[in-house]
Design an enzyme around this catalytic site. Structure first.
Site, PDB file in Angstrom:
ATOM      1  N   HIS A 201      69.236   2.285  45.787  1.00 16.19           N
ATOM      2  CA  HIS A 201      68.056   3.038  45.337  1.00 16.19           C
ATOM      3  C   HIS A 201      66.763   2.363  45.816  1.00 16.19           C
ATOM      4  CE1 HIS A 201      65.195   4.096  41.789  1.00 16.19           C
ATOM      5  NE2 HIS A 201      65.099   5.032  42.715  1.00 16.19           N
TER       6      HIS A 201
HETATM    7 CA    CA Z   1      68.610   4.944  49.234  1.00 20.12          CA
END
Ligand code: CA
Ligand code: V1S
Ligand code: ZN
Length: 406
Positions: A201
């Site tokens: 992320h």
């Molecule tokens: Ca990513």
């Protein structure tokens, strides 16, 4: 024309300094700057330097880094080395940045989440300061090429370090070159779309722009509940419900596509093209920043996806087809030979070239890195053996696209 490589009509520039290759995070640390050496060998071996302008990067200035980062943190990074670390830690203005010790901590952390213990995510190593300011300098030079209209596409494979926070290193990232690039771009472009195909992320970039409606962040990443060791896949954020800071003008300008392990090319193509396509339609960006972390490839030492190089490259091709100014950055990628393959292929895509599948082993300095059977049989596009069982169900992916449309 040279080596069958041609110059495209649009302008492409690549920004790099070979000094980043000498850095060692530590024996057991997965981040190997040597992957950048291999990438360079392939890019030059195929002759892609004839298709673009190449620039030797110079270090970013402290003042440039302060555009996002805390001034104490920047001073610390500029002075830190294994030799100076303990003295710097004693200085009072850095003491306040020492995180409280957790009973599960396996390594001793100094200020700003930095550490000299072996096995730390963000170790202090020899030459580290020079390395950080160099990869940042390369990203800022690439950005400058775009904002001044001298390049249509600018590339820095040594950048893309998306986890760094304002006053904290995280996940192998110390200076967030992406945030600095986007801040620069906002002086020229009305809206910037940030796309992140690293398997992790892009939390640092999302957080930096969580109140900024002129920046949309869109990350595709492995995400899921706790594994059998009681850990979440790093960094543990980026659920589908995370859409930016609620109650601010930045709400709805963050998108997260959390993906179970083992996703294949077809499923990823479907997700990437539907979600990115709709994001572009709705947001109407004036420029794009693409973080091309290669740890989303099959066979990565840390990643858990099963993408092949061509599908990873399709994401670059998709962004390029918008015709918008495009900043292409590296990121994660822990199986060095495949990182090099992907980023060489993507350099070719950026310059409208197609490469033969047979690597020119006779002219690259370390052919054995690609040559043997375990190293991919001398091919640029080996088919990765599936290493992670596919936990993605088509019906759930469709449900996700619908949810994200709202
Ligand atoms: Ca990513
Ligand atoms: N996954 C993973 C992983 N492996 C390591 C690691 C292993 C050996 C070492 F000597 C040092 C570190 N750290 C992690 C992750 C961080 C992943 C960062 C990805 C970066 C990027 O690709 O997105 C962009 C360049 N860290 C953790 O999982 C945290 C811990 C939870 C476990 C490891 N210890 C050292 C810290 C706490
Ligand atoms: Zn990553």
């Amino acid at each position: 024309e040279t080596n069958g490589i041609t110059k495209p009509r649009h302008k492409v520039s690549m920004h790099y300094n070979s000094r980043v290759e000498d850095m060692h995070f530590g024996k057991t640390h997965p981040m190997k700057p040597w992957r950048l050496t291999l990438t360079k060998h392939l890019v030059l071996g195929y002759g892609l330097q004839y298709a673009m302008d190449t620039y030797e990067a110079v270090p970013a200035g402290k003042d440039q880094v302060r555009a996002f980062h805390d001034p104490d943190y920047v001073d610390f990074l500029a002075q830190v080395s294994p030799q100076t670390f303990s003295d710097l830690c004693e200085m009072s203005r850095f003491q306040s940045h020492i995180p409280p010790k957790h009973e599960h901590d396996t390594v001793d952390l100094g200020p700003f989440n930095l550490s000299t213990s072996p096995g730390a995510d963000c170790p202090v190593f020899d030459g580290m300061s020079a390395y950080l300011f160099l990869y940042t300098g390369a990203t800022l030079a690439a950005t400058h090429q775009l904002t001044t209209g001298q390049s249509d596409i600018a590339i820095n494979w040594s950048g893309g370090l998306h986890h760094a926070h304002r006053a904290e290193a995280s996940g192998f990232c110390y200076i967030n070159d992406i945030v600095l690039a986007i801040l620069d771009m906002l002086r020229i472009y009305t809206r910037v779309l940030y796309i992140d195909i690293d398997v992790h992320h892009g939390d640092g970039v999302e957080e930096a722009f969580q109140r900024q409606p002129r920046v949309m962040t869109l990350s595709y990443h492995r995400y899921g509940p706790y594994d059998d060791t009681g850990h979440k896949f790093f960094p543990g954020t980026g659920d589908i419900t995370d859409v930016g800071l609620k109650g601010t003008v930045g709400e709805h300008f963050a998108l997260n596509v959390p993906i179970p392990s083992g996703i294949d090319d077809r499923q990823y193509k479907y997700l990437f093209e539907s979600v990115t396509g709709r994001a572009i339609e709705a947001f109407k960006p004036s420029a794009i920043v693409l973080q091309c972390g290669a740890d989303s490839l099959g066979g990565d030492r840390l990643g858990q996806f099963n993408l092949n190089i061509r599908q990873h490259g399709e994401c670059v091709a998709f962004a390029k087809r918008t015709g918008l100014p495009l900043l292409i950055l590296g990121g994660g990628g822990y199986t060095a030979r495949n990182v090099a393959r992907a980023w060489c292929h993507e350099t070719a895509l950026a310059t409208n070239n197609t490469l033969p599948d047979t690597i020119p082993l006779d002219i690259i300095p370390r052919p054995e890195a690609f040559q043997t059977r375990v190293h991919g049989d001398g091919k640029l596009y080996p088919t990765f053996q599936r290493t992670h069982p596919n936990e993605c169900k088509d019906s759930e992916l469709e449900g996700m696209v619908k949810k994200l449309e709202q």
